[in-house]
Design a protein around this motif. Structure first.
Motif, PDB file in Angstrom:
ATOM      1  N   SER A  48       0.877  -1.214  -0.003  1.00  0.00           N
ATOM      2  CA  SER A  48       0.049  -0.044   0.203  1.00  0.00           C
ATOM      3  C   SER A  48       0.954   1.283   0.120  1.00  0.00           C
ATOM      4  O   SER A  48       0.661   2.523  -0.580  1.00  0.00           O
ATOM      5  CB  SER A  48      -1.104   0.242   1.216  1.00  0.00           C
ATOM      6  N   THR A  51       2.385   1.420  -3.762  1.00  0.00           N
ATOM      7  CA  THR A  51       1.507   1.578  -4.820  1.00  0.00           C
ATOM      8  C   THR A  51       1.323   3.097  -5.156  1.00  0.00           C
ATOM      9  O   THR A  51       1.242   3.992  -4.434  1.00  0.00           O
ATOM     10  CB  THR A  51       0.101   0.888  -4.282  1.00  0.00           C
ATOM     11  N   PHE A  60      -7.496  -4.921  -3.027  1.00  0.00           N
ATOM     12  CA  PHE A  60      -7.403  -4.646  -1.624  1.00  0.00           C
ATOM     13  C   PHE A  60      -8.510  -5.086  -0.838  1.00  0.00           C
ATOM     14  O   PHE A  60      -8.430  -5.618   0.238  1.00  0.00           O
ATOM     15  CB  PHE A  60      -6.899  -3.171  -1.280  1.00  0.00           C
ATOM     16  N   ALA A 244      -2.658   0.073   6.516  1.00  0.00           N
ATOM     17  CA  ALA A 244      -2.679  -0.155   4.985  1.00  0.00           C
ATOM     18  C   ALA A 244      -4.053   0.423   4.456  1.00  0.00           C
ATOM     19  O   ALA A 244      -4.003   1.094   3.369  1.00  0.00           O
ATOM     20  CB  ALA A 244      -2.615  -1.416   4.477  1.00  0.00           C
ATOM     21  N   ILE A 248      -4.248   3.581   1.879  1.00  0.00           N
ATOM     22  CA  ILE A 248      -4.946   3.325   0.430  1.00  0.00           C
ATOM     23  C   ILE A 248      -6.074   4.453   0.445  1.00  0.00           C
ATOM     24  O   ILE A 248      -6.276   5.039  -0.710  1.00  0.00           O
ATOM     25  CB  ILE A 248      -5.480   2.150   0.294  1.00  0.00           C
TER      26      ILE A 248
END
Length: 680
Positions: A48, A51, A60, A244, A248
């Motif tokens: 995460s 990315t 996810f 995470a 995100i």
């Protein structure tokens, strides 16, 4: 085959999670699964962070559900072992004894702090951010779709790019919608962790004393240690995955990794680091904290500010040097002169007084109108108008504008932004006061009226339009009038390639065997010159394929195509239930034209002497004036044999008068002759 193994592995993993809740597992296997759980959580957190876009980790929400289920299954298994055997395995015992350190109250407090951090701070915040992101993503979808359509219509992107961008928007909406629901799993997992911890402690006390025969102190120490260890082993991965999820849903990156974004955006202002170091230094000087704890931080912050400032200065210098080198190379290179030779297909230039027309910040909508013009011409004429270059020109008068086609001026106009253009209905009204002018698109007499006189003009039957509409109408008519000039071989190839997608046999039969791209282009240009839409290109290509085996003459082929498009041409000039009122070519005129047709290697042409041409123009002008004065559109009807030569004759003097032949009209159309063009 590899794909099948991956699918099978995922299915078996999910099934095994469910089995873990029912079948007791040995401590050694539990230790392995607990370490695996921590590893998976750490992997998800790092992914995460690295990315660049949320859609790069679109799986996810599903991963979040599976890992949550896996963690709860482990909780069930470890709880079963702790309560039944008083053992949780080495991993749980190590975590419990290391954190508790012989003090069960400290362990309980540490676990409570972790729960507060995860449940109240991270989980609650992630849930709210995911909910808002999902709502705003869905609300923004129509605007993003309109933006894509506008870019596509403006020619800035291709159809494939538009489809890809629409697909990305749909995927983003699906992702944030899924994250909104997945955040509830994180919240439920945190609540379940608290409940399981309490069950383990209370159940452990009771089972330790009643079943295992332990004393109260021994049971409390043993099962508190095991319960704290189990809770920590479970909550640390849960905390990592919750973090995470928060990363995100809060990402708004520039297309780079999280670390790169933080470095650029947080430490992009070196002077601020000097201010921070100075504040910390003052804190150490004037408070009991002292200089010893603050000196290392002050030194690090000051050194980082100096280092970043030096780096930015070097980067700016390198960038300036690179730009200067590129400019020198461009001037020296022969391509710099070649670039000066490029001519825009369509240009719209205006004086500085008309800048508000194109300035969005001042309410100008000229760019949006240009997009609509390109769409309108694509629908009406069947061609894709190139991008219209819009620029100001200080050489023009403030309220003047100019339209250029391939670098040459084809139209000019002048408007008054603070007035409205009122076009007379045919009967002048002295009560309407304004500045006399001429409507630029059609050359009609008009008045520039103020805002106060606008309603008076409308009540008197005048057609009143605002200045942007005047410009848009003029630009539309100019592009239509010169559409044949905008259709080159490259544009013709693009239109034919579009037909090839649905009718490959037709295109392959015609091109290049029967006709070349240039031959088809000439026919299409002749149709556009007479304002015949080429949107129904398959019909045109079918007619060309049928007659190209007999002749290659573009003039003759155009006549065959027009006959094949008789229904379209008929609908273009007739109204339902109304007769078609026309001027007819007399026998004397047809004879005079047919006797002066010459043949050459390039095809046939009309060799008309000036005296006869002048007589035809005079008679034609007289008849056209009669129809115009009676409020009718002048149309000239002739026999198919001379239509194209009569068109050639009138092309210079009367290019806007449609010339039709009998074979181009549908049989059911009632034709009414209101005059005859003839010479003796």
């Amino acid at each position: 085959m590899g794909f099948r193994y991956k699918e099978l592995g995922t299915v078996l993993f999910v099934i095994s999670i469910v089995v873990m809740m029912v079948i007791p597992l040995p401590s050694e296997l539990l230790d392995l699964l607990l370490i695996l759980n921590i590893s998976l959580a750490l992997t998800i957190l790092l992914v995460s962070m690295y990315t660049k876009e949320v859609l790069d980790f679109s799986i996810f929400p599903t991963v979040l559900l599976i890992t949550t289920l896996f963690r709860l299954a482990l909780n069930v298994s470890t709880t079963r072992n702790i309560l039944s055997e008083g053992e949780g395995g080495k991993v749980i015992e190590t975590f419990g004894s290391f954190v508790v350190g012989g003090n069960q109250v400290v362990g309980f407090v540490v676990f409570l702090i972790l729960i507060i951090i995860q449940f109240i701070v991270i989980t609650k915040g992630s849930e709210r951010v995911a909910e808002v992101a999902a709502r705003f993503t869905l609300d923004a979808m129509p605007g993003k779709q309109m933006s894509i359509d506008a870019d596509l219509n403006a020619g800035m992107i291709t159809e494939a790019d538009a489809r890809a961008r629409r697909k990305k928007i749909e995927n983003e909406a699906d992702f944030y919608g899924s994250m909104d629901g997945a955040s509830k799993f994180v919240k439920g997992d945190a609540i379940a962790g608290i409940v399981i911890f309490i069950v383990n402690i209370i159940g452990g006390f009771i089972i330790g004393m009643l079943i295992h025969g332990m004393s109260f102190a021994e049971s409390a120490s043993r099962f508190t240690t095991m319960s704290v260890g189990d809770a920590l082993v479970s909550q640390i991965p849960a905390l990592l995955i919750s973090t995470a999820a928060g990363i995100i849903v809060t990402r708004n990156t520039s297309g780079e990794g999280l670390g790169e974004d933080i470095a650029k955006q947080m430490f992009g202002f070196p002077r601020l680091l000097y201010i921070v170091s100075g504040c910390i230094l003052l804190l150490g000087l004037f408070t009991p904290i002292g200089l010893l704890p603050v000196i290392p931080v002050v030194g690090i912050m000051a050194f980082a500010g100096w280092k970043l400032a030096s780096k930015q200065k070097n980067e700016l210098q390198e960038s300036a040097d690179m730009v200067e080198e590129q400019q020198i190379e461009e001037v020296r290179s022969p391509e710099s002169v070649v670039n000066l030779l490029q001519v825009d297909p369509i240009e719209f230039e205006f004086g500085y007084g008309l800048i508000p027309l194109a300035d969005v910040r001042q309410g100008g909508d000229l760019l949006d109108r240009v997009i609509m013009i390109r769409r309108q011409i694509a629908l009406e004429m069947g061609i894709v108008v190139p991008v219209i270059r819009i620029r100001d020109n200080i050489q023009l008068r403030p309220n003047e504008y100019m339209i250029k086609i391939k670098g040459n001026q084809v139209a000019k106009g002048e408007i008054m932004l603070d007035h409205y253009l009122a076009m007379s209905p045919g009967i002048e009204d002295d009560s309407v006061i304004g500045i006399e002018t001429v409507e630029p698109a059609f050359g009609l007499p008009a008045l520039w009226v103020t805002e106060e006189n606008k309603e008076i003009a409308e009540m008197s039957g005048y057609t009143v339009v605002d200045p942007p509409s005047v410009v848009a109408t003029h630009l539309t008519e100019v592009v239509k009038r010169h559409a044949h000039e905008l259709l080159g071989r490259q544009e013709t190839r693009a239109l034919i390639d579009n037909v090839r997608e649905t009718a490959p046999v037709l295109v392959d039969e015609l091109i290049p065997g029967a006709l070349s791209i240039g031959d088809v282009q000439k026919v299409l240009q002749k149709l556009l010159r007479e304002k015949v839409s080429i949107r129904n290109l398959p019909v045109i290509l079918e007619a060309l394929a049928d007659h190209a085996i007999y002749t290659k003459d573009p003039e003759v082929l155009t006549e065959y195509v027009r006959q094949a498009m008789s229904r379209q041409i008929t609908l273009q000039y007739t109204e339902p239930g109304q007769p078609l009122r026309v001027l007819t070519a007399g026998a004397g005129l047809e004879k005079a034209i047919s006797e002066r047709i010459e043949q050459s290697e390039q095809g046939s042409y009309l060799a008309m002497d000036p005296e006869t041409s002048q007589r035809i123009y005079q008679v034609m002008s007289s008849e056209v004036s009669k129809m115009v004065n009676s409020g009718q559109q002048p149309i000239l009807l002739s026999s198919p044999a001379i239509r194209m030569y009569l068109r050639q004759l009138l092309d210079r003097m009367m290019p806007d008068i449609p010339v039709l032949s009998y074979s181009e009209l549908e049989p059911h159309v009632e034709v009414q002759s209101v005059g005859m063009v003839n010479i003796s």
